[in-house]
Enzyme design. Sequence first.
Site, PDB file in Angstrom:
ATOM      1  N   LYS A 112      17.306  20.132  32.214  1.00  0.00           N
ATOM      2  CA  LYS A 112      17.618  21.542  31.598  1.00  0.00           C
ATOM      3  C   LYS A 112      16.646  22.720  32.403  1.00  0.00           C
ATOM      4  O   LYS A 112      15.606  22.595  33.134  1.00  0.00           O
ATOM      5  CB  LYS A 112      16.748  21.393  30.108  1.00  0.00           C
ATOM      6  CG  LYS A 112      16.615  22.638  29.454  1.00  0.00           C
ATOM      7  CD  LYS A 112      16.031  22.374  28.016  1.00  0.00           C
ATOM      8  CE  LYS A 112      15.931  23.604  27.320  1.00  0.00           C
ATOM      9  NZ  LYS A 112      15.266  23.277  25.995  1.00  0.00           N
TER      10      LYS A 112
ATOM     11  N   CYS B 294      32.803  26.627  39.720  1.00  0.00           N
ATOM     12  CA  CYS B 294      32.288  25.124  39.289  1.00  0.00           C
ATOM     13  C   CYS B 294      32.818  23.791  40.221  1.00  0.00           C
ATOM     14  O   CYS B 294      32.324  22.873  40.195  1.00  0.00           O
ATOM     15  CB  CYS B 294      32.873  24.843  37.930  1.00  0.00           C
ATOM     16  SG  CYS B 294      32.354  26.040  36.701  1.00  0.00           S
TER      17      CYS B 294
ATOM     18  N   GLY C 207      26.872  33.593  32.805  1.00  0.00           N
ATOM     19  CA  GLY C 207      27.030  35.234  33.160  1.00  0.00           C
ATOM     20  C   GLY C 207      27.010  35.801  34.471  1.00  0.00           C
ATOM     21  O   GLY C 207      26.888  34.842  35.226  1.00  0.00           O
TER      22      GLY C 207
ATOM     23  N   ARG D  21      26.659  22.080  15.382  1.00  0.00           N
ATOM     24  CA  ARG D  21      27.103  23.662  15.535  1.00  0.00           C
ATOM     25  C   ARG D  21      28.000  24.082  16.260  1.00  0.00           C
ATOM     26  O   ARG D  21      28.100  23.768  17.344  1.00  0.00           O
ATOM     27  CB  ARG D  21      25.478  24.051  16.022  1.00  0.00           C
ATOM     28  CG  ARG D  21      25.736  25.809  16.192  1.00  0.00           C
ATOM     29  CD  ARG D  21      24.123  26.147  16.459  1.00  0.00           C
ATOM     30  NE  ARG D  21      23.371  25.898  17.580  1.00  0.00           N
ATOM     31  CZ  ARG D  21      23.790  26.270  18.844  1.00  0.00           C
ATOM     32  NH1 ARG D  21      24.440  27.443  18.790  1.00  0.00           N
ATOM     33  NH2 ARG D  21      22.880  25.962  19.869  1.00  0.00           N
TER      34      ARG D  21
ATOM     35  N   CYS E 224      30.325  20.962  24.839  1.00  0.00           N
ATOM     36  CA  CYS E 224      30.128  21.639  26.006  1.00  0.00           C
ATOM     37  C   CYS E 224      29.073  21.098  26.848  1.00  0.00           C
ATOM     38  O   CYS E 224      28.109  20.597  26.582  1.00  0.00           O
ATOM     39  CB  CYS E 224      29.514  23.118  25.195  1.00  0.00           C
ATOM     40  SG  CYS E 224      30.576  23.659  23.889  1.00  0.00           S
TER      41      CYS E 224
END
Length: 450
Positions: free
Chosen positions: A16, A81, A117, A206, A217
Site C-alpha cells: 500500500k 500500465c 490521476g 462497496r 479493482c
Amino acid sequence: MGKAYVIGVGSTKFDKPRGQREYDELGVEAAVKALIDAGITYDQVESAAAGYVYGDSTCGQRVLYQLGMTGIPIVNVNNNCSTGSSAFVLAVQAVAAGQADCALAVGFERMAPGSLGSAYKDRLPPMEGTHRQLVELENKQNYPTKETGPGAGRIFGAGGLEYCEKYGATPEHMYKISAKNHRHSVKNPYSQFRFEPTWQEVAGARKITRELTLPMCSPTSDGGAAAVVASEAFVKKHGLEDRAVEVAGWALTTDAPVLYNAKSRIELTGADMARRASKKAYAMAGVGPEDIQVIELHDCFAPNELLTYDALGLSKPGEAHHIVDRNDNTYGGKWVVNPSGGLESKGHPLGATGLGMIFYLTLQVRGEAGDLQVPNVRNALQHNLGLGGACVVSILRKPEFWKKGSTSQDRYGYNVANEVRGITKADLNKVRAKQHSDYVPVKVADQARL
C-alpha cells in the site's frame, strides 16, 4: 533473430502506498535480487531498460547508478500500465538482436493513494479519445444508472457489461473471478492483499463504479520488479542452464482503428491489442492456448480477466464465462490464471507490474513457485495491458538445454516464493560493478529485513 533467456528475477513486496520507501530503493532492491538470482554482477550487464509511470526524466539512471556507473545505455520507459513488460521487451530485443549478451529490465513505482490521476492539468490526456467515445456510447444506452467513478474502472466495467449483454455472461461470473484471485493471493507473501472473500461478499462490497465493487479493482501500490535477460552463449558460458527460462514468444502491440471504429465498449478495453499480441506470441513460440498451463493476466479490474479469456483464445468468442462455470481458471482446471492473486490482490505498481508477472512465471517454469506452484508447467503466458495503448504478451518455457542444477536455491537466495526479504549492504556490494560511486542514496539495511 536469436533467442533470449531470463536468467534472474527479483521483486519487492507490492504494498500500500504509504510514502515509506523511495522509488530508487524499490528499484535497486528488485535489481539486486535479480542479479543475485542470476549469479552475476552489474559489470556483465550491457544494456538496461527502466520502467516507471510517475516520475521525472532519468529515474532509471538514479536507480541503476547505485549498482555501477559503467556507461551502458539506459532507456527510460513509460507505456502506462504495460510499462514493466515494455521494458522487458526492450531487454529481450537487445539480446535477440545481438546488441547485448546480457540486459537488465527493472520496473518500479511509488504511487499516490487513491484512484489514478494526472499531474498535468494544462493539456489533453492521452486517453481523451477513449473517454470521449465511452461517454458517447453510454449516452446511447437507456440504463437507469449512468456510469460513475474512476475513469479506468468505468471503461472496464462498461466493457464487462457489454459482454454480459451480448453473450449471456452475468455479473456473478466477474464476482467469481475476483473471489478466485483473492483466494490465490492468500498463499502469496508478496501480495498487497491476502484475504479470501466469497463471491457473494465481493458482490456486496462497496461500489466503486456502476459495475465494480472494491474487491474487483486493483489497488494503487508501491513496488519494484526486475529481470535479467541473456543470450544462449552467455547462459552456457556462466553455467546457468539450471536457471535459464526461454522467452519463446513475445509481442508488443498498440491500438488499431477498431478501437474507435467498432463503436464497442469491449474494444475500448484494448481487447484487439490483446488478440493480435497473443496471436503473434503463439506463432513465434509454436504453441497455442491449449499448450499453456499457467497465466499471469492483467486483471486491473475483474471484467478485464473475463474479456481477456476471449482475446487470448482460451475460449471461443462469447464463451469466456463458461471457463468460470467449469473452474478452468484455477488449480485443477485447464489453466491456472493469476496464481499470484493477480493485480486485484497482489497490487498494481504500474512500472513494476509487467516485470512482476515475469518474476512469478519464471518461478513457475523453474518449479520454484512454492505454495503457488502449478503442476507440470511447460509453457507460461504473460498478458500485460496499458490503455492508451500498448499490450505485451510473452510466453516462457524451459529451453531444450535446461538441466536440473546441482546448486541449491541458497546460492541465489531471493527467488523462493514463500518468503520476502529485503536486501542488505552485503547483497548490494556483492553485485555492484567495479566502476561505481560510493554514494548510495537509498537506505539499505546491514541485515535483511524479514
